[in-house]
Motif scaffolding. Structure first.
Motif, PDB file in Angstrom:
ATOM      1  N   GLN A  44      10.815 -21.324  72.277  1.00 23.15           N
ATOM      2  CA  GLN A  44      10.599 -20.891  73.661  1.00 23.15           C
ATOM      3  C   GLN A  44      11.815 -20.074  74.102  1.00 23.15           C
ATOM      4  OE1 GLN A  44      11.166 -23.839  76.761  1.00 23.15           O
ATOM      5  NE2 GLN A  44       9.369 -23.112  77.848  1.00 23.15           N
ATOM      6  N   LEU A  45      11.609 -18.781  74.321  1.00 26.43           N
ATOM      7  CA  LEU A  45      12.683 -17.889  74.761  1.00 26.43           C
ATOM      8  C   LEU A  45      12.551 -17.638  76.253  1.00 26.43           C
ATOM      9  CD1 LEU A  45      15.017 -15.825  74.317  1.00 26.43           C
ATOM     10  CD2 LEU A  45      13.242 -14.125  73.805  1.00 26.43           C
ATOM     11  N   VAL A  46      13.611 -17.886  76.989  1.00 29.48           N
ATOM     12  CA  VAL A  46      13.634 -17.675  78.439  1.00 29.48           C
ATOM     13  C   VAL A  46      14.806 -16.763  78.766  1.00 29.48           C
ATOM     14  CG1 VAL A  46      13.756 -18.757  80.713  1.00 29.48           C
ATOM     15  CG2 VAL A  46      12.663 -19.976  78.813  1.00 29.48           C
ATOM     16  N   GLU A  47      14.540 -15.656  79.453  1.00 28.37           N
ATOM     17  CA  GLU A  47      15.596 -14.710  79.801  1.00 28.37           C
ATOM     18  C   GLU A  47      16.182 -15.030  81.169  1.00 28.37           C
ATOM     19  OE1 GLU A  47      14.068 -10.766  79.480  1.00 28.37           O
ATOM     20  OE2 GLU A  47      13.859 -10.857  77.294  1.00 28.37           O
ATOM     21  N   PHE A  48      17.498 -14.879  81.289  1.00 31.21           N
ATOM     22  CA  PHE A  48      18.156 -15.032  82.576  1.00 31.21           C
ATOM     23  C   PHE A  48      17.914 -13.779  83.425  1.00 31.21           C
ATOM     24  CE2 PHE A  48      21.582 -17.660  80.212  1.00 31.21           C
ATOM     25  CZ  PHE A  48      20.813 -18.813  80.325  1.00 31.21           C
ATOM     26  N   PRO A  49      17.902 -13.911  84.739  1.00 28.93           N
ATOM     27  CA  PRO A  49      17.775 -12.716  85.602  1.00 28.93           C
ATOM     28  C   PRO A  49      18.940 -11.764  85.407  1.00 28.93           C
ATOM     29  CG  PRO A  49      17.381 -14.736  86.853  1.00 28.93           C
ATOM     30  CD  PRO A  49      17.934 -15.149  85.530  1.00 28.93           C
ATOM     31  N   ARG A  50      18.698 -10.495  85.720  1.00 26.26           N
ATOM     32  CA  ARG A  50      19.721  -9.453  85.737  1.00 26.26           C
ATOM     33  C   ARG A  50      20.413  -9.273  84.381  1.00 26.26           C
ATOM     34  NH1 ARG A  50      20.273 -12.425  90.423  1.00 26.26           N
ATOM     35  NH2 ARG A  50      19.676 -11.326  92.337  1.00 26.26           N
ATOM     36  N   ALA A  51      19.649  -9.456  83.294  1.00 27.16           N
ATOM     37  CA  ALA A  51      20.161  -9.241  81.933  1.00 27.16           C
ATOM     38  C   ALA A  51      21.434 -10.046  81.662  1.00 27.16           C
ATOM     39  CB  ALA A  51      20.406  -7.761  81.678  1.00 27.16           C
ATOM     40  N   ALA A  52      21.498 -11.242  82.228  1.00 27.09           N
ATOM     41  CA  ALA A  52      22.688 -12.077  82.069  1.00 27.09           C
ATOM     42  C   ALA A  52      22.664 -12.907  80.798  1.00 27.09           C
ATOM     43  CB  ALA A  52      22.837 -13.000  83.283  1.00 27.09           C
ATOM     44  N   GLY A  53      21.613 -12.753  79.997  1.00 32.57           N
ATOM     45  CA  GLY A  53      21.502 -13.514  78.765  1.00 32.57           C
ATOM     46  C   GLY A  53      20.156 -14.187  78.662  1.00 32.57           C
ATOM     47  N   ASP A  54      20.098 -15.250  77.869  1.00 26.94           N
ATOM     48  CA  ASP A  54      18.840 -15.979  77.700  1.00 26.94           C
ATOM     49  C   ASP A  54      19.149 -17.353  77.125  1.00 26.94           C
ATOM     50  OD1 ASP A  54      18.927 -15.951  74.730  1.00 26.94           O
ATOM     51  OD2 ASP A  54      18.483 -13.805  74.923  1.00 26.94           O
ATOM     52  N   PHE A  55      18.111 -18.161  76.974  1.00 34.21           N
ATOM     53  CA  PHE A  55      18.255 -19.373  76.184  1.00 34.21           C
ATOM     54  C   PHE A  55      16.985 -19.581  75.377  1.00 34.21           C
ATOM     55  CE2 PHE A  55      16.439 -20.964  80.139  1.00 34.21           C
ATOM     56  CZ  PHE A  55      15.525 -21.930  79.749  1.00 34.21           C
ATOM     57  N   ILE A  56      17.158 -20.213  74.209  1.00 32.15           N
ATOM     58  CA  ILE A  56      16.036 -20.538  73.341  1.00 32.15           C
ATOM     59  C   ILE A  56      15.944 -22.051  73.237  1.00 32.15           C
ATOM     60  CG2 ILE A  56      15.034 -20.288  71.036  1.00 32.15           C
ATOM     61  CD1 ILE A  56      16.653 -17.746  70.676  1.00 32.15           C
ATOM     62  N   ASN A  57      14.740 -22.572  73.443  1.00 34.21           N
ATOM     63  CA  ASN A  57      14.478 -23.993  73.227  1.00 34.21           C
ATOM     64  C   ASN A  57      13.752 -24.176  71.896  1.00 34.21           C
ATOM     65  OD1 ASN A  57      15.603 -24.830  75.647  1.00 34.21           O
ATOM     66  ND2 ASN A  57      13.669 -24.732  76.763  1.00 34.21           N
ATOM     67  N   TYR A  58      14.277 -25.081  71.092  1.00 32.79           N
ATOM     68  CA  TYR A  58      13.680 -25.417  69.801  1.00 32.79           C
ATOM     69  C   TYR A  58      13.156 -26.847  69.906  1.00 32.79           C
ATOM     70  CZ  TYR A  58      16.853 -21.629  68.243  1.00 32.79           C
ATOM     71  OH  TYR A  58      17.539 -20.455  68.098  1.00 32.79           O
ATOM     72  N   LEU A  59      11.855 -27.035  69.790  1.00 31.22           N
ATOM     73  CA  LEU A  59      11.220 -28.320  70.027  1.00 31.22           C
ATOM     74  C   LEU A  59      10.723 -28.934  68.724  1.00 31.22           C
ATOM     75  CD1 LEU A  59       8.985 -26.945  72.918  1.00 31.22           C
ATOM     76  CD2 LEU A  59      11.218 -28.026  73.183  1.00 31.22           C
ATOM     77  N   GLY A  60      10.433 -30.231  68.732  1.00 33.82           N
ATOM     78  CA  GLY A  60       9.847 -30.842  67.549  1.00 33.82           C
ATOM     79  C   GLY A  60       9.573 -32.321  67.730  1.00 33.82           C
ATOM     80  N   VAL A  61       8.617 -32.824  66.928  1.00 33.46           N
ATOM     81  CA  VAL A  61       8.225 -34.232  66.947  1.00 33.46           C
ATOM     82  C   VAL A  61       8.233 -34.779  65.522  1.00 33.46           C
ATOM     83  CG1 VAL A  61       6.414 -35.891  67.552  1.00 33.46           C
ATOM     84  CG2 VAL A  61       6.689 -33.790  68.912  1.00 33.46           C
ATOM     85  N   LEU A  62       8.909 -35.920  65.326  1.00 30.78           N
ATOM     86  CA  LEU A  62       8.889 -36.633  64.049  1.00 30.78           C
ATOM     87  C   LEU A  62       8.187 -37.966  64.277  1.00 30.78           C
ATOM     88  CD1 LEU A  62      12.540 -35.983  62.783  1.00 30.78           C
ATOM     89  CD2 LEU A  62      10.432 -34.996  61.856  1.00 30.78           C
TER      90      LEU A  62
END
Length: 314
Positions: A44-62
């Motif tokens: 899941q890629l989410v961009e910060f407003p005003r081109a300030a960066g982003d974050f990626i969420n890596y999910l999973g179930v075991l």
């Protein structure tokens, strides 16, 4: 049960990681994925407003281990250069309580290299003798650690542009990784006649053109947070046998695959196999009539499996 999770900082995570067998933990993870005992959603890629960066969420179930989790990794734009961090949260499927919050820097390094090691074990020719590593940072060094025993390497060549200005101490440290390590003067020199080439860089663009190689080789490539990062020219995928860590999610996140599909007519259905298939013996070893390319993007499940192992060590 307390709702407060254990908190592990980088040094503690590094100490505990030295006590676990990361490749074996990930091997079981991919076999569980093949058997339907694990779930790996897309990143899941989410961009910060005003081109300030982003974050990626890596999910999973075991499911078999009774845990799920998420690694969240921000890419923060700053004048002095981007800041990248990562934290992994491990949760119980039984109680719904947090178990562990772990600085994921060491997890990321270990799981990235251990995943490549699984690919080398499954895909490299049994007769492979010459290994080349492009990169010299912590991830590249971890690659050497995890792959050095997988074949009877006669020659291990390492190259990074940054080594041109490296101190004697840094060069000595790299050579201490294994007595066979030789520092190459150029990328071309490092990959000359190589059987296996591990690309371990943070580059956003190509560092190796497979068309320049003198013979078919296994080429492995990893991801970085830069948008659509790729270590080989995207069009080169059309000429190679392509494998990946997980075919359900990798083509939608790997920069080379995205560009190759959009601009060069490459079809993700051309992927020969992924690690769940390879480690379940559903896919045969490739014939080396042309290059073999293995692409990993880093799966949430890998971080969660290692975080779970650390929590159990506690």
């Amino acid at each position: 049960m307390s709702s407060s999770p254990h908190v592990l900082h980088q040094a503690q995570a590094r100490e505990l990681l030295a006590q676990v067998d990361a490749p074996q933990i990930l091997r079981k993870l991919f076999q569980d994925l093949a058997a339907g005992q694990a779930v790996q959603p897309a990143q899941q890629l989410v961009e910060f407003p005003r081109a300030a960066g982003d974050f990626i969420n890596y999910l999973g179930v075991l499911a078999e281990d009774g845990v799920y989790g998420v690694k969240t990794s921000p890419y923060i734009v700053r004048e002095q250069g981007p800041l990248v961090t990562a934290w992994t949260l491990l949760m119980s499927m039984q109680t719904g309580q947090p178990l562990l919050l772990c600085d994921a820097a060491e997890l990321t390094t270990a799981r990235t290299a251990a995943t490549t090691a699984l690919a080398v074990e499954a895909l490299a020719p049994l007769s492979a003798r010459r290994l080349a590593i492009i990169g010299s940072g912590k991830v590249a060094q971890a690659h050497v650690h995890y792959v050095k025993q997988l074949r009877d390497w006669q020659h291990i060549s390492l190259f990074s542009p940054s080594l041109a200005n490296a101190s004697a101490e840094a060069i000595t440290q790299l050579k201490s990784l294994d007595p066979r390590v030789v520092i190459a003067a150029s990328c071309d020199a490092a990959v000359d006649n190589a059987d296996v080439i591990l690309l371990c860089t943070s580059s956003a663009g190509p560092v190796l053109d497979p068309a320049r190689l003198s013979k078919p080789a296994l080429i492995t490539s990893i991801s970085t947070n830069a948008p659509r990062a790729h270590e080989v020219p995207p069009h080169s995928l059309n000429a190679m046998q392509v494998f990946c860590d997980y075919r359900q999610t990798t083509p939608g996140a790997a920069g080379d695959m995205l560009i190759a599909a959009e601009q060069h007519g490459w079809d993700p259905r051309a992927i020969v196999g992924d690690l769940p298939e390879l480690l379940s013996d559903w896919v045969q070893r490739p014939a080396y009539d042309r290059h073999v390319f293995f692409r990993s993007i880093g799966l949430g499940l890998e971080d969660i499996a290692l975080a779970n192992a650390l929590w159990r060590q506690l």
